[in-house]
Design a protein around this motif. Sequence first.
Motif, PDB file in Angstrom:
ATOM      1  N   UNK A  85       0.736  -1.292  -0.104  1.00 27.77           N
ATOM      2  CA  UNK A  85      -0.036   0.018   0.073  1.00 27.77           C
ATOM      3  C   UNK A  85       0.872   1.202   0.049  1.00 27.77           C
ATOM      4  N   UNK A  86       2.040   1.156   0.291  1.00 28.01           N
ATOM      5  CA  UNK A  86       2.917   2.552   0.295  1.00 28.01           C
ATOM      6  C   UNK A  86       3.487   2.773  -0.995  1.00 28.01           C
ATOM      7  N   UNK A  87       3.281   1.705  -1.882  1.00 29.69           N
ATOM      8  CA  UNK A  87       4.201   1.894  -3.275  1.00 29.69           C
ATOM      9  C   UNK A  87       3.293   2.563  -4.424  1.00 29.69           C
ATOM     10  N   UNK A  88       3.833   3.547  -5.159  1.00 27.67           N
ATOM     11  CA  UNK A  88       2.872   4.188  -6.121  1.00 27.67           C
ATOM     12  C   UNK A  88       2.934   3.269  -7.573  1.00 27.67           C
TER      13      UNK A  88
ATOM     14  N   UNK B 194      -0.846   1.363   6.265  1.00 28.01           N
ATOM     15  CA  UNK B 194      -0.951   1.009   7.635  1.00 28.01           C
ATOM     16  C   UNK B 194       0.418   1.737   8.564  1.00 28.01           C
ATOM     17  N   UNK B 195       0.011   2.121   9.565  1.00 28.37           N
ATOM     18  CA  UNK B 195       0.826   2.876  10.610  1.00 28.37           C
ATOM     19  C   UNK B 195       1.701   1.869  11.242  1.00 28.37           C
ATOM     20  N   UNK B 196       3.043   1.880  10.911  1.00 27.00           N
ATOM     21  CA  UNK B 196       3.784   0.550  11.403  1.00 27.00           C
ATOM     22  C   UNK B 196       4.205   0.840  12.817  1.00 27.00           C
TER      23      UNK B 196
ATOM     24  N   UNK C 169       1.758   1.865  14.984  1.00 21.65           N
ATOM     25  CA  UNK C 169       0.485   1.461  15.558  1.00 21.65           C
ATOM     26  C   UNK C 169       0.227  -0.061  15.841  1.00 21.65           C
ATOM     27  N   UNK C 170       0.195  -0.688  16.800  1.00 24.90           N
ATOM     28  CA  UNK C 170       0.162  -2.121  16.952  1.00 24.90           C
ATOM     29  C   UNK C 170      -1.355  -2.509  16.515  1.00 24.90           C
ATOM     30  N   UNK C 171      -2.314  -1.479  16.552  1.00 26.36           N
ATOM     31  CA  UNK C 171      -3.756  -1.947  16.352  1.00 26.36           C
ATOM     32  C   UNK C 171      -4.273  -1.481  14.696  1.00 26.36           C
ATOM     33  N   UNK C 172      -3.185  -0.857  13.937  1.00 27.40           N
ATOM     34  CA  UNK C 172      -3.693  -0.167  12.922  1.00 27.40           C
ATOM     35  C   UNK C 172      -4.223  -1.375  11.667  1.00 27.40           C
ATOM     36  N   UNK C 173      -3.129  -2.347  11.457  1.00 27.13           N
ATOM     37  CA  UNK C 173      -3.395  -3.180  10.428  1.00 27.13           C
ATOM     38  C   UNK C 173      -4.974  -3.931  10.829  1.00 27.13           C
ATOM     39  N   UNK C 174      -5.179  -4.063  12.087  1.00 29.05           N
ATOM     40  CA  UNK C 174      -6.171  -5.148  12.309  1.00 29.05           C
ATOM     41  C   UNK C 174      -7.547  -3.981  12.526  1.00 29.05           C
ATOM     42  N   UNK C 175      -7.185  -2.583  12.483  1.00 35.12           N
ATOM     43  CA  UNK C 175      -8.548  -1.659  12.403  1.00 35.12           C
ATOM     44  C   UNK C 175      -8.887  -1.481  10.828  1.00 35.12           C
ATOM     45  N   UNK C 176      -7.906  -1.816   9.778  1.00 36.85           N
ATOM     46  CA  UNK C 176      -7.918  -1.806   8.501  1.00 36.85           C
ATOM     47  C   UNK C 176      -8.725  -3.099   8.078  1.00 36.85           C
ATOM     48  N   UNK C 177      -8.328  -4.348   8.766  1.00 38.82           N
ATOM     49  CA  UNK C 177      -8.970  -5.642   8.119  1.00 38.82           C
ATOM     50  C   UNK C 177      -8.909  -6.407   9.558  1.00 38.82           C
ATOM     51  N   UNK C 178     -10.220  -6.092  10.310  1.00 36.16           N
ATOM     52  CA  UNK C 178     -10.206  -6.986  11.541  1.00 36.16           C
ATOM     53  C   UNK C 178     -10.156  -8.417  11.874  1.00 36.16           C
TER      54      UNK C 178
END
Length: 260
Positions: A125-128, A167-169, A171-180
């Motif tokens: 997701x970071x790459x153009x 995702x914010x690497x 933040x331990x919760x951010x990937x799971x907020x994006x895809x629970x």
Amino acid sequence: MVNEQASTDVGADGRVSQDLVEAYREYGFVRVRGVLDPPQIERFRAGAENYLEAHRAESLETRGTFSQLVDVWRRDRTLRDLTLDRRLGRIAEQLAGFPLRLWHDQMLVKEPHSDTATEFHQDRPYWPHRGDRLPLSAWIALVDVPPERGCMTFLPGTQHHAGLRPQDLHDAEDLFAAEPALRWAPRVTLPLRAGDCTFHSGYTGHMALPNRTGTARLAHVTIYMDAETAFSGGAHPVTDGLGLTAGDRLNGERFPRPWA
């Protein structure tokens, strides 16, 4: 997935077994042991230490989680040899199943006694990029990396979860907020000896543990992309300033494939 007694998983022909190829395609990551031999390990480790000493202040990561130095292959002859290593590129193409180009490389260094993890995230997701099939990264250990020195943990099968926001690497919760649903995925931690390598898809969820030892964790990462990848128009340190417009192919000398 590999023979525990093997010193290397790379055959005399420079290829890995079909079992490892199938494991990579099923799980989105695989460990390949003994990619570098002892003289290579020593040469590249020394080169990485020297480069880090000279360029640490240029790290793109500024919050202290690790040092991230990008495109080192364009500035250092020793590390260029590692990034453009033909055997690594051929293994990557064998795993991917289609032609690849270099996207970029990076040194990822966790300093001694760093108590901060790199939290779960995907790379792609970071790459153009657009119009590409699954990219993959070769994460090469230049020192022994047991769990307490910051090896990686993967979420098997998550390479199929495309389309998520970056995702914010930190933040331990951010990937799971994006895809629970990923919170309940199995987690596989892979310690590496110096010279071992993991390959992982750009969509495979992964994190790196803290480095609680007195030795810096030196990892060199070569990132490969589909040879047909086009530029999406987004911002990125590697493509900023190249004069690209959306839809341009990412090819040529800036994005080579020397293993072809």
